[in-house]
Design a protein around this motif. Sequence first.
Motif, PDB file in Angstrom:
ATOM      1  N   GLY A 126     -34.545 -27.716  -7.583  1.00  0.00           N
ATOM      2  CA  GLY A 126     -33.962 -26.391  -7.663  1.00  0.00           C
ATOM      3  C   GLY A 126     -33.189 -26.088  -8.925  1.00  0.00           C
ATOM      4  N   PRO A 127     -32.715 -24.835  -9.015  1.00  0.00           N
ATOM      5  CA  PRO A 127     -32.037 -24.374 -10.240  1.00  0.00           C
ATOM      6  C   PRO A 127     -30.670 -24.985 -10.455  1.00  0.00           C
ATOM      7  CG  PRO A 127     -31.984 -22.669  -8.544  1.00  0.00           C
ATOM      8  CD  PRO A 127     -32.896 -23.751  -8.041  1.00  0.00           C
ATOM      9  N   PHE A 128     -30.080 -25.597  -9.407  1.00  0.00           N
ATOM     10  CA  PHE A 128     -28.735 -26.141  -9.547  1.00  0.00           C
ATOM     11  C   PHE A 128     -28.660 -27.594  -9.075  1.00  0.00           C
ATOM     12  CE2 PHE A 128     -28.151 -21.555  -9.147  1.00  0.00           C
ATOM     13  CZ  PHE A 128     -27.385 -21.301 -10.271  1.00  0.00           C
ATOM     14  N   ILE A 129     -27.842 -28.360  -9.774  1.00  0.00           N
ATOM     15  CA  ILE A 129     -27.596 -29.759  -9.437  1.00  0.00           C
ATOM     16  C   ILE A 129     -26.195 -29.872  -8.868  1.00  0.00           C
ATOM     17  CG2 ILE A 129     -27.347 -32.090 -10.374  1.00  0.00           C
ATOM     18  CD1 ILE A 129     -29.373 -31.309 -12.544  1.00  0.00           C
ATOM     19  N   LEU A 130     -26.072 -30.465  -7.695  1.00  0.00           N
ATOM     20  CA  LEU A 130     -24.762 -30.634  -7.070  1.00  0.00           C
ATOM     21  C   LEU A 130     -23.982 -31.715  -7.812  1.00  0.00           C
ATOM     22  CD1 LEU A 130     -22.847 -29.951  -4.699  1.00  0.00           C
ATOM     23  CD2 LEU A 130     -23.965 -31.795  -3.418  1.00  0.00           C
ATOM     24  N   GLU A 131     -22.786 -31.363  -8.263  1.00  0.00           N
ATOM     25  CA  GLU A 131     -21.951 -32.311  -8.993  1.00  0.00           C
ATOM     26  C   GLU A 131     -20.770 -32.823  -8.175  1.00  0.00           C
ATOM     27  OE1 GLU A 131     -20.920 -30.392 -12.802  1.00  0.00           O
ATOM     28  OE2 GLU A 131     -22.243 -31.926 -13.663  1.00  0.00           O
ATOM     29  N   LYS A 132     -20.263 -31.986  -7.271  1.00  0.00           N
ATOM     30  CA  LYS A 132     -19.068 -32.366  -6.527  1.00  0.00           C
ATOM     31  C   LYS A 132     -19.095 -31.681  -5.176  1.00  0.00           C
ATOM     32  CE  LYS A 132     -13.995 -32.302  -6.897  1.00  0.00           C
ATOM     33  NZ  LYS A 132     -12.843 -31.837  -7.731  1.00  0.00           N
ATOM     34  N   ARG A 133     -18.692 -32.424  -4.144  1.00  0.00           N
ATOM     35  CA  ARG A 133     -18.634 -31.841  -2.813  1.00  0.00           C
ATOM     36  C   ARG A 133     -17.428 -32.368  -2.058  1.00  0.00           C
ATOM     37  NH1 ARG A 133     -21.792 -33.350   2.587  1.00  0.00           N
ATOM     38  NH2 ARG A 133     -21.655 -31.376   3.730  1.00  0.00           N
ATOM     39  N   GLU A 134     -16.595 -31.447  -1.596  1.00  0.00           N
ATOM     40  CA  GLU A 134     -15.489 -31.762  -0.711  1.00  0.00           C
ATOM     41  C   GLU A 134     -15.743 -30.956   0.554  1.00  0.00           C
ATOM     42  OE1 GLU A 134     -11.948 -30.728  -2.801  1.00  0.00           O
ATOM     43  OE2 GLU A 134     -12.330 -32.122  -4.457  1.00  0.00           O
ATOM     44  N   LEU A 135     -16.235 -31.611   1.583  1.00  0.00           N
ATOM     45  CA  LEU A 135     -16.689 -30.934   2.790  1.00  0.00           C
ATOM     46  C   LEU A 135     -15.600 -30.023   3.344  1.00  0.00           C
ATOM     47  CD1 LEU A 135     -18.946 -30.587   4.866  1.00  0.00           C
ATOM     48  CD2 LEU A 135     -17.984 -32.507   6.143  1.00  0.00           C
ATOM     49  N   GLY A 136     -15.964 -28.763   3.516  1.00  0.00           N
ATOM     50  CA  GLY A 136     -15.041 -27.792   4.086  1.00  0.00           C
ATOM     51  C   GLY A 136     -14.125 -27.127   3.095  1.00  0.00           C
ATOM     52  N   SER A 137     -14.180 -27.545   1.798  1.00  0.00           N
ATOM     53  CA  SER A 137     -13.240 -26.948   0.847  1.00  0.00           C
ATOM     54  C   SER A 137     -13.857 -26.559  -0.499  1.00  0.00           C
ATOM     55  CB  SER A 137     -12.052 -27.880   0.597  1.00  0.00           C
ATOM     56  OG  SER A 137     -12.489 -29.100   0.020  1.00  0.00           O
ATOM     57  N   ARG A 138     -14.919 -27.247  -0.957  1.00  0.00           N
ATOM     58  CA  ARG A 138     -15.419 -26.906  -2.294  1.00  0.00           C
ATOM     59  C   ARG A 138     -16.743 -27.615  -2.574  1.00  0.00           C
ATOM     60  NH1 ARG A 138     -12.508 -24.989  -6.854  1.00  0.00           N
ATOM     61  NH2 ARG A 138     -13.350 -25.577  -8.907  1.00  0.00           N
ATOM     62  N   MET A 139     -17.638 -26.900  -3.260  1.00  0.00           N
ATOM     63  CA  MET A 139     -18.848 -27.492  -3.807  1.00  0.00           C
ATOM     64  C   MET A 139     -18.994 -26.971  -5.237  1.00  0.00           C
ATOM     65  SD  MET A 139     -21.555 -27.081  -0.619  1.00  0.00           S
ATOM     66  CE  MET A 139     -22.778 -28.242  -1.237  1.00  0.00           C
ATOM     67  N   GLU A 140     -19.384 -27.854  -6.151  1.00  0.00           N
ATOM     68  CA  GLU A 140     -19.591 -27.455  -7.540  1.00  0.00           C
ATOM     69  C   GLU A 140     -21.002 -27.828  -7.974  1.00  0.00           C
ATOM     70  OE1 GLU A 140     -16.609 -28.903 -10.178  1.00  0.00           O
ATOM     71  OE2 GLU A 140     -14.925 -28.157  -8.945  1.00  0.00           O
TER      72      GLU A 140
END
Length: 509
Positions: free
Chosen positions: A181-195
Amino acid sequence: MKPTVIIVACLSILLSSHTLSATLKMAFDADPISLDPHEQLSEGTLQFSHLAFDPLLRWQQNGTFEPRLATHWQAITPSTTRFFLRQGVTFHSGNPLTSADVVYTINRLKHSTDFRAMFDTIQSAKVIDDYTLDVSSAKPNPLILNIMTYVFPMDKDFYQGQDEIVKYGETFASRHVSGTGPFILEKRELGSRMEFRRNPNYWDTSSPGNVDKLIFTPIRNDATRLAALLSGDVDFIFPVSPIDIQRTQKTAGIQLVTMPSTRILLLHMNQTRRQEFKDTRVRKAINLAINQALIVDKILRGYATPAGQLSPNRFLGHIADLQPEYDLTKARQLMKEAGYEQGFRVSMMAPNNRYTNDEKVAQAVTAMLAKINIKADLKTLPKAQYFKEFDDRSADIMMLGWQSDTMDSNNLFEFIIACTDAKTGLGAYNASEYCNPSITDDIHQANQELNPERRLRLLQGIEKTLYQESAIVPLYWQFLTWAAKDKVKIQDIVNDRNYPYIGDLIIEQ
């Protein structure tokens, strides 16, 4: 400077301004429960899939199919369709996309608890060469292309050997992702933030999208989410509460986009948990006691359509005469005839951050049920907790919203109404535990009926039976409402399935 040089220079500036990178700060009501695209068939999962993965084909706003990882397709036989893949596509891992990845993905979907009912009609997927595969059904399949919009190829080399699907579990696929896809997940804090950052090797170089960085923040509370947009903390939100729509429309620099959807909100009445719900008269009384029009008018401010059936008017199964009924006198009479004039007590569960004003709607329903002496003890939960309880059938009455995956009535029936069958996945979301074998037979028949008139009769026959038996309580078809800063051109990338194509989003600089 010569005129021709000036023209070239101006063109260069215009082109470069279009390719300038932009950051999008987005706030929706909840984030996806898992990174595994096959763990849960939900709106959040599919929104995430359109960010990190790519489908073989996808719906356009005009209701037609757009080729994506499949460049084209053709019917080889009445039951086999050949798909031709785009060449030169790579996963985020760097592995090349081949037809083996697509076959692997389809086979995995057939083993997913949530997806298998949709893919049960697919008999096999076979590699022809690196960029060609055949998808075959046991019998002719009128919805093969609709189903293929849910094939987001997974990286076989990346996942294989550690690809167990465990709903609400901790697995490799629930924590790691390698899509095209067009975006690569760099950071994930479940319930608070995805970058996310833009995929530098993304195959779709013709996409107009210029979002280079995406910051996703789930904000459950409607007022807090809107305040974040109005203060400039975020650029794009969903949903907008009906009570805030007028205020949003009057705010300078903010745009509002609203459209009807085919998502049906309904109530399940569990016939296994409660003997009373096995009586058609009781189920009919509950339907008659709930005033869908009042809910839409007072709680949703008109941003929904009251429903008396599952199929919206654009679906083949829709019957124009099946309208919602509200008749409290008749409801009380039916309760008396069934021997429940004094009523009874039930448990009820609903989400409080999944559908527009879902908690308020649930509270209104409990007040309406009280008028026929049914005391509903309501418990509401955030989406992440609610759907585990839903899967466990933890309450007598449970709320559900369903967007037909295939934009067809039969998808509603096979997931919500069919007799539950763990092997095929039918009835996976049938929390009523209602079972009418003749309906299940008609569902199977409709999945292979190519004659439009016969298929129409099958689907409308199911809808009529559900109405007569009051199998569930249809509430309304939900409207979708997004808001964004004027510079964020969301009107071009949102759709009535609520899977915004963020990869194609333009933010004016």
